[in-house]
Design a protein around this motif. Structure first.
Motif, PDB file in Angstrom:
ATOM      1  N   GLN A  82       3.781   5.220   8.844  1.00 23.63           N
ATOM      2  CA  GLN A  82       4.152   4.047   8.045  1.00 23.63           C
ATOM      3  C   GLN A  82       4.265   2.782   8.888  1.00 23.63           C
ATOM      4  O   GLN A  82       4.588   1.702   8.378  1.00 23.63           O
ATOM      5  CB  GLN A  82       5.455   4.337   7.272  1.00 23.63           C
ATOM      6  CG  GLN A  82       5.299   5.475   6.276  1.00 23.63           C
ATOM      7  CD  GLN A  82       6.611   5.933   5.643  1.00 23.63           C
ATOM      8  OE1 GLN A  82       7.599   5.191   5.608  1.00 23.63           O
ATOM      9  NE2 GLN A  82       6.627   7.161   5.141  1.00 23.63           N
ATOM     10  N   GLN A  85       2.808  -0.584   7.710  1.00 27.40           N
ATOM     11  CA  GLN A  85       3.429  -1.282   6.574  1.00 27.40           C
ATOM     12  C   GLN A  85       4.892  -1.661   6.852  1.00 27.40           C
ATOM     13  O   GLN A  85       5.609  -2.093   5.940  1.00 27.40           O
ATOM     14  CB  GLN A  85       3.309  -0.473   5.281  1.00 27.40           C
ATOM     15  CG  GLN A  85       4.164   0.782   5.212  1.00 27.40           C
ATOM     16  CD  GLN A  85       3.986   1.556   3.906  1.00 27.40           C
ATOM     17  OE1 GLN A  85       3.097   1.278   3.119  1.00 27.40           O
ATOM     18  NE2 GLN A  85       4.859   2.540   3.678  1.00 27.40           N
ATOM     19  N   THR A  88       7.219  -4.463   4.971  1.00 27.26           N
ATOM     20  CA  THR A  88       6.697  -4.816   3.637  1.00 27.26           C
ATOM     21  C   THR A  88       7.074  -3.754   2.607  1.00 27.26           C
ATOM     22  O   THR A  88       7.492  -2.644   2.950  1.00 27.26           O
ATOM     23  CB  THR A  88       5.150  -4.888   3.642  1.00 27.26           C
ATOM     24  OG1 THR A  88       4.634  -3.553   3.830  1.00 27.26           O
ATOM     25  CG2 THR A  88       4.636  -5.778   4.749  1.00 27.26           C
ATOM     26  N   GLY A  89       6.883  -4.109   1.339  1.00 27.23           N
ATOM     27  CA  GLY A  89       6.816  -3.118   0.268  1.00 27.23           C
ATOM     28  C   GLY A  89       8.134  -2.561  -0.209  1.00 27.23           C
ATOM     29  O   GLY A  89       8.160  -1.500  -0.834  1.00 27.23           O
ATOM     30  N   ASP A  91      10.186  -3.657  -2.483  1.00 27.69           N
ATOM     31  CA  ASP A  91      10.622  -4.287  -3.729  1.00 27.69           C
ATOM     32  C   ASP A  91      10.681  -3.293  -4.882  1.00 27.69           C
ATOM     33  O   ASP A  91      11.003  -3.662  -6.001  1.00 27.69           O
ATOM     34  CB  ASP A  91       9.647  -5.426  -4.077  1.00 27.69           C
ATOM     35  CG  ASP A  91       8.192  -4.978  -4.044  1.00 27.69           C
ATOM     36  OD1 ASP A  91       7.881  -4.021  -3.280  1.00 27.69           O
ATOM     37  OD2 ASP A  91       7.368  -5.553  -4.765  1.00 27.69           O
ATOM     38  N   TRP A  97       7.339   3.640  -4.692  1.00 24.16           N
ATOM     39  CA  TRP A  97       6.970   3.207  -3.327  1.00 24.16           C
ATOM     40  C   TRP A  97       6.102   4.265  -2.642  1.00 24.16           C
ATOM     41  O   TRP A  97       5.111   3.960  -1.988  1.00 24.16           O
ATOM     42  CB  TRP A  97       8.260   2.930  -2.548  1.00 24.16           C
ATOM     43  CG  TRP A  97       8.118   2.607  -1.093  1.00 24.16           C
ATOM     44  CD1 TRP A  97       7.859   1.385  -0.534  1.00 24.16           C
ATOM     45  CD2 TRP A  97       8.269   3.524   0.015  1.00 24.16           C
ATOM     46  NE1 TRP A  97       7.837   1.490   0.830  1.00 24.16           N
ATOM     47  CE2 TRP A  97       8.094   2.780   1.198  1.00 24.16           C
ATOM     48  CE3 TRP A  97       8.551   4.890   0.109  1.00 24.16           C
ATOM     49  CZ2 TRP A  97       8.173   3.359   2.467  1.00 24.16           C
ATOM     50  CZ3 TRP A  97       8.634   5.464   1.366  1.00 24.16           C
ATOM     51  CH2 TRP A  97       8.442   4.715   2.525  1.00 24.16           C
ATOM     52  N   GLU A 100       2.611   4.274  -4.642  1.00 26.82           N
ATOM     53  CA  GLU A 100       1.816   3.032  -4.614  1.00 26.82           C
ATOM     54  C   GLU A 100       1.439   2.587  -3.214  1.00 26.82           C
ATOM     55  O   GLU A 100       0.343   2.092  -2.982  1.00 26.82           O
ATOM     56  CB  GLU A 100       2.577   1.899  -5.315  1.00 26.82           C
ATOM     57  CG  GLU A 100       2.323   1.911  -6.801  1.00 26.82           C
ATOM     58  CD  GLU A 100       2.925   0.718  -7.518  1.00 26.82           C
ATOM     59  OE1 GLU A 100       3.069  -0.366  -6.904  1.00 26.82           O
ATOM     60  OE2 GLU A 100       3.251   0.895  -8.695  1.00 26.82           O
ATOM     61  N   TYR A 101       2.374   2.723  -2.281  1.00 22.89           N
ATOM     62  CA  TYR A 101       2.135   2.185  -0.943  1.00 22.89           C
ATOM     63  C   TYR A 101       1.948   3.269   0.122  1.00 22.89           C
ATOM     64  O   TYR A 101       1.061   3.187   0.970  1.00 22.89           O
ATOM     65  CB  TYR A 101       3.311   1.309  -0.501  1.00 22.89           C
ATOM     66  CG  TYR A 101       3.605   0.118  -1.373  1.00 22.89           C
ATOM     67  CD1 TYR A 101       2.585  -0.686  -1.880  1.00 22.89           C
ATOM     68  CD2 TYR A 101       4.922  -0.223  -1.669  1.00 22.89           C
ATOM     69  CE1 TYR A 101       2.868  -1.786  -2.663  1.00 22.89           C
ATOM     70  CE2 TYR A 101       5.217  -1.332  -2.448  1.00 22.89           C
ATOM     71  CZ  TYR A 101       4.182  -2.109  -2.957  1.00 22.89           C
ATOM     72  OH  TYR A 101       4.478  -3.193  -3.728  1.00 22.89           O
ATOM     73  N   THR A 102       2.827   4.245   0.091  1.00 17.17           N
ATOM     74  CA  THR A 102       2.984   5.099   1.269  1.00 17.17           C
ATOM     75  C   THR A 102       1.965   6.235   1.327  1.00 17.17           C
ATOM     76  O   THR A 102       1.335   6.447   2.370  1.00 17.17           O
ATOM     77  CB  THR A 102       4.434   5.625   1.299  1.00 17.17           C
ATOM     78  OG1 THR A 102       5.296   4.482   1.347  1.00 17.17           O
ATOM     79  CG2 THR A 102       4.693   6.503   2.492  1.00 17.17           C
ATOM     80  N   SER A 329       8.955   3.378   7.427  1.00 18.57           N
ATOM     81  CA  SER A 329       9.077   1.967   7.153  1.00 18.57           C
ATOM     82  C   SER A 329      10.027   1.671   5.990  1.00 18.57           C
ATOM     83  O   SER A 329      10.099   0.514   5.561  1.00 18.57           O
ATOM     84  CB  SER A 329       7.700   1.401   6.819  1.00 18.57           C
ATOM     85  OG  SER A 329       7.236   1.993   5.588  1.00 18.57           O
TER      86      SER A 329
END
Ligand code: GUN
Ligand code: FE
Length: 451
Positions: A82, A85, A88-89, A91, A97, A100-102, A329
């Motif tokens: 991570q 990133q 960030t991210g 929110d 999370w 969508e991101y990780t 992260s």
């Protein structure tokens, strides 16, 4: 003084925290270190033993009066993949999370050259922040995991490196998971063998069995990983009772708490690192303490994902080992000193409460606060106790994993004022204010690995 010939002698002023309530100040001492990185002795400069260590050591490091030697920091929970990133991210909630991101980012580590490009940048950066030991979640990929272990060895960072096991068809995306429980078990076993086969004369790097968390793992995978831990003796790490969602998932699926579930699968063992633990009840904490396992307290990350503050002081009182984790992260800072400062901050919020609309007398949880001494203890000796490793203090028999902090560097906020600051205040300032630029040297197993 031991009659073993020291490979290294470090002379200067030492600050460390043998207990959550003790700041140990040792001025003008000599730390003598054997070739294998073990601390032989700590002696006054003006003693025969101290003089002899300085005279006979292969290498001598003289610290000046504006420098302090402290134990290296142990990050008991960090997600290496991570790193790109970080910052960030944050929110959205934990489950969203992850999907969508990780998970998309972690899936990229199927490409070993991408993995290598991240590891070779991350490991020296963490060392520069004073992280001498890291307990890593890698990814599901065996090759990226092995490359992480190799990169730690190349840069001289002590590390526990875990291939992440995750196979649950609902808790993971089809493009980032083990094909099934059996494939996951075989990959985790191979990863342990690969890491144990590395050339590592100082014993810096070890594998760690890493079921991501119950929602991402089938019962078959969890059962198999428990048996693998028993068979190989490798340590275990996972997430436990992190958020309302995660804690609730296990209650619903297994009809018991996360801790009890992990115990049934044979995963609650001596040295098991449970990340977060914000929703642990007293019965859970007693179970964890009784097993000799512990919690990686990740105060910054928890402020985003947990919906609660981990009661570090209460956990310790119930016999639980507690270390500090960055949770990179989820925790948007790589350094453990800022995490210590955050641990102090959130403990005050827990004790005082946060909602002014509630009467002050029932706003918080009494006796929750910890101070910088306690927080630094968690980040050093607490982590060492959790991992059952001879680290976390500068004393004979432990490994010389240490950092040198410089006071009064130009343009640094970390200043010692004559007639105002004593060693206790200087220590407090180091925990709250020291940045990597103020950390002038980092030692792991007696080797200078960053300066
Ligand atoms: N739970 C499962 N995976 C993760 C992760 O990557 N970060 C955090 N904070 N919690 C998790
Ligand atoms: Fe985590």
């Amino acid at each position: 003084m031991s009659n073993l010939h020291p490979a290294l002698a470090v002379r200067g002023d030492l600050l460390q925290t043998p207990s959550p309530t003790t700041l140990d100040v040792q001025q003008q001492v000599v730390v003598s270190v054997a070739g294998d990185g073990r601390i032989l002795d700590v002696d006054p400069v003006e003693s025969d033993a101290g003089r002899s260590a300085v005279e006979t050591a292969d290498e001598v490091v003289h610290l000046d009066r504006s420098q302090r030697l402290l134990p290296g920091l142990i990050d008991t929970h960090i997600h290496a993949p991570q790193w790109p990133q970080l910052g960030t991210g944050l929110d959205i909630g934990l489950e969203q999370w992850l999907f969508e991101y990780t998970f998309p980012l972690e899936a990229r580590y199927a490409d070993p050259s991408f993995a290598q490009s991240v590891w070779q940048e991350m490991v020296p950066t963490l060392l520069a922040h004073g992280t001498t030991t890291a307990v890593y979640f890698a990814t599901v990929h065996e090759q990226a995991t092995l490359l992480l272990a190799e990169t730690c060895l190349t840069h001289g960072q002590r590390a526990y490196v875990g291939r992440v096991a995750m196979d649950h068809p609902e808790g993971t995306p089809v493009w980032y998971r083990d094909a099934d429980a059996d494939a996951g078990l075989r990959a985790s076993e191979r990863s342990i063998e690969q890491i144990r086969s590395l050339q590592d004369p100082l014993g810096l790097v070890q594998p760690i069995i890493t079921p991501r968390f119950v929602p991402a793992c089938s019962d078959a995978l969890l059962t198999g990983l428990g048996a693998l831990a028993e068979r190989t003796g490798a340590l275990v790490q996972t997430h436990c009772s992190e958020s309302d969602w995660e804690h609730g998932h296990v209650l619903e699926r297994h009809g018991c708490t996360d801790t009890e579930s992990l115990r049934r699968f044979g995963l609650l063992r001596r040295g098991t690192v449970l990340a977060h633990g914000n929703h642990l009840g007293d019965d859970d904490l007693r179970l964890i303490g009784g097993a000799g396992a512990g919690v990686a307290h990740c105060p910054l990350s928890n402020s985003y994902f947990a919906g609660a503050v981990f009661p570090a002081r209460r956990a310790r009182a119930l016999g639980v080992h507690v270390g500090i984790g960055s949770d990179v992260s989820g925790g948007a800072h790589p350094g453990l000193l800022p995490q210590c400062a955050m641990a102090v901050t959130v403990s005050r919020m827990l004790e005082d409460g946060v909602d002014a609309a509630t009467d002050a007398w029932r706003r918080g949880v009494a006796d929750s606060r910890i101070d910088t001494v306690a927080a630094f203890h968690l980040a050093t000796k607490g982590g060492a106790d959790l991992l059952d490793a001879p680290l976390g203090l500068i004393e004979p028999g432990r490994s010389f994993d240490a950092i040198v902090v410089d006071l009064d560097r130009p343009l640094s906020a970390l200043r010692a004022w004559d007639g105002i600051d004593n060693e206790a205040r200087i220590f407090e300032k180091i925990v709250r204010l020291a940045s990597p630029a103020d950390i002038s040297r980092v030692f792991v197993a007696g080797r200078c690995v960053s300066r």
